[in-house]
Design a protein around this motif. Structure first.
Motif, short mmCIF file in Angstrom:
data_model
loop_
_atom_site.label_atom_id
_atom_site.label_comp_id
_atom_site.label_asym_id
_atom_site.label_seq_id
_atom_site.Cartn_x
_atom_site.Cartn_y
_atom_site.Cartn_z
N ALA A 1 84.33 19.86 116.07
CA ALA A 1 83.96 18.78 115.15
C ALA A 1 83.07 19.31 114.03
N GLN A 2 82.14 20.18 114.37
CA GLN A 2 81.23 20.71 113.36
C GLN A 2 81.85 21.78 112.49
N GLU A 3 82.94 22.39 112.94
CA GLU A 3 83.68 23.29 112.06
C GLU A 3 84.31 22.50 110.92
N GLN A 4 84.74 21.29 111.23
CA GLN A 4 85.35 20.43 110.22
C GLN A 4 84.30 19.90 109.24
N ASN A 5 83.13 19.53 109.77
CA ASN A 5 82.02 19.07 108.93
C ASN A 5 80.73 19.27 109.73
#
Length: 145
Positions: free
Chosen positions: A88-92
């Motif tokens: 999820a944090q790779e995406q944002n």
């Protein structure tokens, strides 16, 4: 009796009223500018919240599929949750994955809730409506392997 001095043509200028200087027009321009500015800010905030909602739905599905892949390999719940957070944090980087809604079904389907605060100008700064800027989306996904 006192005699009045003669009037010269330069002294016979017409007296202009308030409306003759353009004050009424300037007043309308200011009012229209303020209204358009407020509408622009409201529109920006609405678009920001809407686009955050749409993108977070896709990012939640991606995170659930990535977590499901880890679950099928390790059967470790903590590693699965960590994989969901990482995806999820790779995406944002502002994305967060709620721990209370995170679960894995027997077939490897991962259920989670992803949240993020939208970048707004006004909404996230006003107490009664600041919750409108925080967007959450429940997602589920299963690895195809």
């Amino acid at each position: 009796m006192a005699a009045f001095p003669p009037v010269r043509p330069a002294q016979l200028r017409p007296v202009h009223g308030r409306g003759d200087r353009g004050d009424a027009l300037l007043g309308w321009v200011v009012k229209i500018s303020v209204v358009l500015g407020l509408c622009g800010i409201a529109l920006f905030d609405a678009i920001s919240i809407g686009s955050t909602s749409v993108t977070i739905a896709d990012q939640g599905s991606y995170a659930a599929r990535a977590a499901s892949d880890v679950w099928l390999q390790s059967k470790n719940l903590q590693q699965t949750y960590d994989a969901a957070v990482t995806a999820a944090q790779e995406q944002n980087p502002a994305n967060s994955v709620a721990t209370k809604d995170f679960r894995v079904d027997e077939d490897g389907t991962v259920h989670l809730t992803v949240g993020r605060t939208a970048s707004t100008i006004v909404v996230r700064r006003i107490g009664p409506v600041e919750s409108w800027a925080h967007v959450t989306h429940s997602a589920e996904g299963r690895s195809v392997d």
